[in-house]
Design a protein around this motif. Structure first.
Motif, PDB file in Angstrom:
ATOM      1  N   ALA A 259      95.473 -12.942  41.772  1.00 14.54           N
ATOM      2  CA  ALA A 259      95.833 -13.792  42.910  1.00 14.54           C
ATOM      3  C   ALA A 259      96.973 -13.177  43.707  1.00 14.54           C
ATOM      4  N   ALA A 260      97.967 -12.630  42.995  1.00  9.90           N
ATOM      5  CA  ALA A 260      99.115 -12.025  43.675  1.00  9.90           C
ATOM      6  C   ALA A 260      98.715 -10.774  44.442  1.00  9.90           C
ATOM      7  N   ALA A 261      97.684 -10.069  43.945  1.00  5.09           N
ATOM      8  CA  ALA A 261      97.264  -8.817  44.573  1.00  5.09           C
ATOM      9  C   ALA A 261      96.154  -9.017  45.598  1.00  5.09           C
ATOM     10  N   ASP A 262      95.785 -10.267  45.864  1.00  6.96           N
ATOM     11  CA  ASP A 262      94.712 -10.558  46.820  1.00  6.96           C
ATOM     12  C   ASP A 262      95.156 -10.136  48.221  1.00  6.96           C
ATOM     13  N   GLY A 263      94.484  -9.130  48.756  1.00  4.69           N
ATOM     14  CA  GLY A 263      94.811  -8.637  50.088  1.00  4.69           C
ATOM     15  C   GLY A 263      96.008  -7.725  50.152  1.00  4.69           C
ATOM     16  N   SER A 264      96.625  -7.417  49.010  1.00  2.00           N
ATOM     17  CA  SER A 264      97.825  -6.572  48.983  1.00  2.00           C
ATOM     18  C   SER A 264      97.517  -5.242  48.310  1.00  2.00           C
ATOM     19  N   PRO A 265      97.547  -4.140  49.038  1.00  2.00           N
ATOM     20  CA  PRO A 265      97.256  -2.841  48.422  1.00  2.00           C
ATOM     21  C   PRO A 265      98.158  -2.550  47.231  1.00  2.00           C
ATOM     22  N   ALA A 266      97.577  -1.943  46.207  1.00  4.08           N
ATOM     23  CA  ALA A 266      98.322  -1.596  44.998  1.00  4.08           C
ATOM     24  C   ALA A 266      99.106  -0.312  45.209  1.00  4.08           C
ATOM     25  N   GLU A 267     100.174  -0.160  44.450  1.00  2.00           N
ATOM     26  CA  GLU A 267     100.986   1.048  44.532  1.00  2.00           C
ATOM     27  C   GLU A 267     100.194   2.251  44.026  1.00  2.00           C
ATOM     28  N   VAL A 268     100.354   3.360  44.704  1.00  2.00           N
ATOM     29  CA  VAL A 268      99.775   4.646  44.269  1.00  2.00           C
ATOM     30  C   VAL A 268     100.929   5.622  44.123  1.00  2.00           C
ATOM     31  N   THR A 269     101.075   6.173  42.933  1.00  2.00           N
ATOM     32  CA  THR A 269     102.176   7.101  42.684  1.00  2.00           C
ATOM     33  C   THR A 269     101.652   8.527  42.547  1.00  2.00           C
ATOM     34  N   GLY A 270     102.572   9.471  42.513  1.00  2.00           N
ATOM     35  CA  GLY A 270     102.200  10.862  42.291  1.00  2.00           C
ATOM     36  C   GLY A 270     102.390  11.313  40.861  1.00  2.00           C
ATOM     37  N   ASP A 271     102.695  10.378  39.948  1.00  2.79           N
ATOM     38  CA  ASP A 271     103.009  10.775  38.577  1.00  2.79           C
ATOM     39  C   ASP A 271     101.820  11.371  37.837  1.00  2.79           C
ATOM     40  N   THR A 272     100.620  10.868  38.109  1.00  2.71           N
ATOM     41  CA  THR A 272      99.441  11.415  37.426  1.00  2.71           C
ATOM     42  C   THR A 272      99.265  12.885  37.781  1.00  2.71           C
ATOM     43  N   GLU A 273      99.320  13.198  39.066  1.00  2.00           N
ATOM     44  CA  GLU A 273      99.179  14.594  39.487  1.00  2.00           C
ATOM     45  C   GLU A 273     100.338  15.445  38.987  1.00  2.00           C
ATOM     46  N   LYS A 274     101.539  14.874  38.960  1.00  2.00           N
ATOM     47  CA  LYS A 274     102.708  15.612  38.468  1.00  2.00           C
ATOM     48  C   LYS A 274     102.497  16.085  37.038  1.00  2.00           C
ATOM     49  N   LEU A 275     101.897  15.230  36.212  1.00  2.00           N
ATOM     50  CA  LEU A 275     101.729  15.575  34.806  1.00  2.00           C
ATOM     51  C   LEU A 275     100.471  16.392  34.547  1.00  2.00           C
ATOM     52  N   THR A 276      99.384  16.093  35.239  1.00  2.00           N
ATOM     53  CA  THR A 276      98.115  16.771  34.949  1.00  2.00           C
ATOM     54  C   THR A 276      97.941  18.069  35.724  1.00  2.00           C
ATOM     55  N   GLY A 277      98.654  18.195  36.857  1.00  2.00           N
ATOM     56  CA  GLY A 277      98.516  19.403  37.665  1.00  2.00           C
ATOM     57  C   GLY A 277      97.352  19.375  38.624  1.00  2.00           C
ATOM     58  N   HIS A 278      96.683  18.222  38.748  1.00  2.00           N
ATOM     59  CA  HIS A 278      95.572  18.114  39.699  1.00  2.00           C
ATOM     60  C   HIS A 278      95.534  16.696  40.255  1.00  2.00           C
ATOM     61  N   PRO A 279      94.881  16.476  41.405  1.00  2.00           N
ATOM     62  CA  PRO A 279      94.789  15.115  41.939  1.00  2.00           C
ATOM     63  C   PRO A 279      94.111  14.184  40.946  1.00  2.00           C
ATOM     64  N   ALA A 280      94.555  12.942  40.923  1.00  2.00           N
ATOM     65  CA  ALA A 280      93.948  11.964  40.026  1.00  2.00           C
ATOM     66  C   ALA A 280      92.475  11.787  40.344  1.00  2.00           C
ATOM     67  N   ARG A 281      91.668  11.613  39.315  1.00  2.00           N
ATOM     68  CA  ARG A 281      90.238  11.386  39.495  1.00  2.00           C
ATOM     69  C   ARG A 281      90.000  10.037  40.173  1.00  2.00           C
ATOM     70  N   THR A 282      88.996   9.972  41.027  1.00  2.00           N
ATOM     71  CA  THR A 282      88.706   8.763  41.781  1.00  2.00           C
ATOM     72  C   THR A 282      87.882   7.778  40.951  1.00  2.00           C
TER      73      THR A 282
END
Length: 296
Positions: A259-282
């Motif tokens: 309910a709180a996230a209804d219509g509100s985009p979720a945060e996207v961070t760069g931590d996954t790419e920072k650790l894995t060395g590649h863009p996060a899988r979609t």
């Protein structure tokens, strides 16, 4: 250095074991039911959604470790230098004590981004993860926190409805998450376990984009090659439908989050790419890999 990986009946733990083994690291696989690690058909027979892991590498040792049963800790931790740990609050104090006694130097906790929410203090999902985080960070053990948000594999909850009726019931179809692929979580864990420079920090792991629940259903439809209808239902109807496998307080927390996230985009961070060395899988990639689960 020997790493103990808990929760190896799940895909993240099993994938991490395979990655560590592939790269030549000593690893021990742990589970509450270790016999099922060596018999993948047993996991398939007892898991309602296809999230159970496949076979582990044949030469990886397997040990019993029930995170709610301290009597299993000493044997599992014997000779271990690092641990990949699932967040089970009931036995965490005993686990910390056993890890200290065994000489463990580093613990990587699979926590949750729910601990970062403004209402975390009243959220049962966040509370259990926060309790484990608090116990670890208060100890002398070096602790690294992985805080993923929604898993892409959460979509498996829709598989039965899609196969049977070609539809999904959602209380908030416009609720956003940034779903993360389980393999990215395992690769992030591999990085922090094997690179000392990445330790003793907290990482908020997300997928590469914010998607509504309805958009995720659309990507599943495209991947499976069949239309999937989205039915908007009340929270009470949804809660009743998931009651057989989601406890009431958890269902309430999930409803409040959506309910709180209804219509509100979720945060996207760069931590996954920072650790894995590649863009996060979609999420689209996950949907294509698992499309068979959404076909009749």
């Amino acid at each position: 250095m020997l790493t103990l990986v808990t929760g190896c009946r799940g895909r993240i733990g099993a994938t991490l074991v395979s990655l560590l083994h592939r790269d030549g690291h000593a690893v021990r696989a742990a589970s509450r039911n270790p016999d099922r690690l060596t018999d993948p058909t047993a996991a398939a027979r007892t898991t309602p959604f296809p999230t159970a892991a496949g076979a582990l590498p044949a030469d990886v040792p397997v040990v019993a470790c029930d995170l709610g049963d301290p009597t299993t800790f000493a044997t599992a931790l014997d000779g271990v230098d690092a641990v990949f740990l699932y967040a089970e609050a009931s036995g965490i104090d005993a686990f910390v004590s056993a890890a200290e006694a065994a000489g463990v130097g580093h613990i990587v906790l699979l926590s949750s981004s729910s601990v970062l929410a403004p209402d975390a203090h009243g959220n049962p999902i966040a509370a259990s993860h926060h309790a484990v985080e608090r116990a670890l960070t208060a100890s002398p053990l070096t602790t690294t926190l992985l805080r993923p948000g929604a898993f892409a594999s959460n979509a498996y909850q829709w598989a039965e409805s899609v196969r049977a009726r070609g539809s999904v019931d959602l209380p908030h179809p416009r609720s956003h998450t940034s779903p993360i692929h389980g393999t990215d979580i395992a690769e992030a864990a591999l990085a922090v376990l094997t690179d000392p420079l990445l330790r003793n920090a907290a990482y908020h792991l997300t997928g590469p984009e914010s998607l509504t629940a309805a958009e995720q259903v659309g990507l599943l439809a495209a991947a499976s090659g069949r239309p999937i209808a989205v039915n908007t239902v009340t929270g009470a109807v949804w809660k009743k439908s998931v009651a057989p496998f989601v406890p009431g307080p958890i269902a309430d927390a999930l409803l409040a989050y959506s309910a709180a996230a209804d219509g509100s985009p979720a945060e996207v961070t760069g931590d996954t790419e920072k650790l894995t060395g590649h863009p996060a899988r979609t999420f689209a990639t996950w949907a294509e890999e698992n499309a068979a689960a959404f076909r009749p």
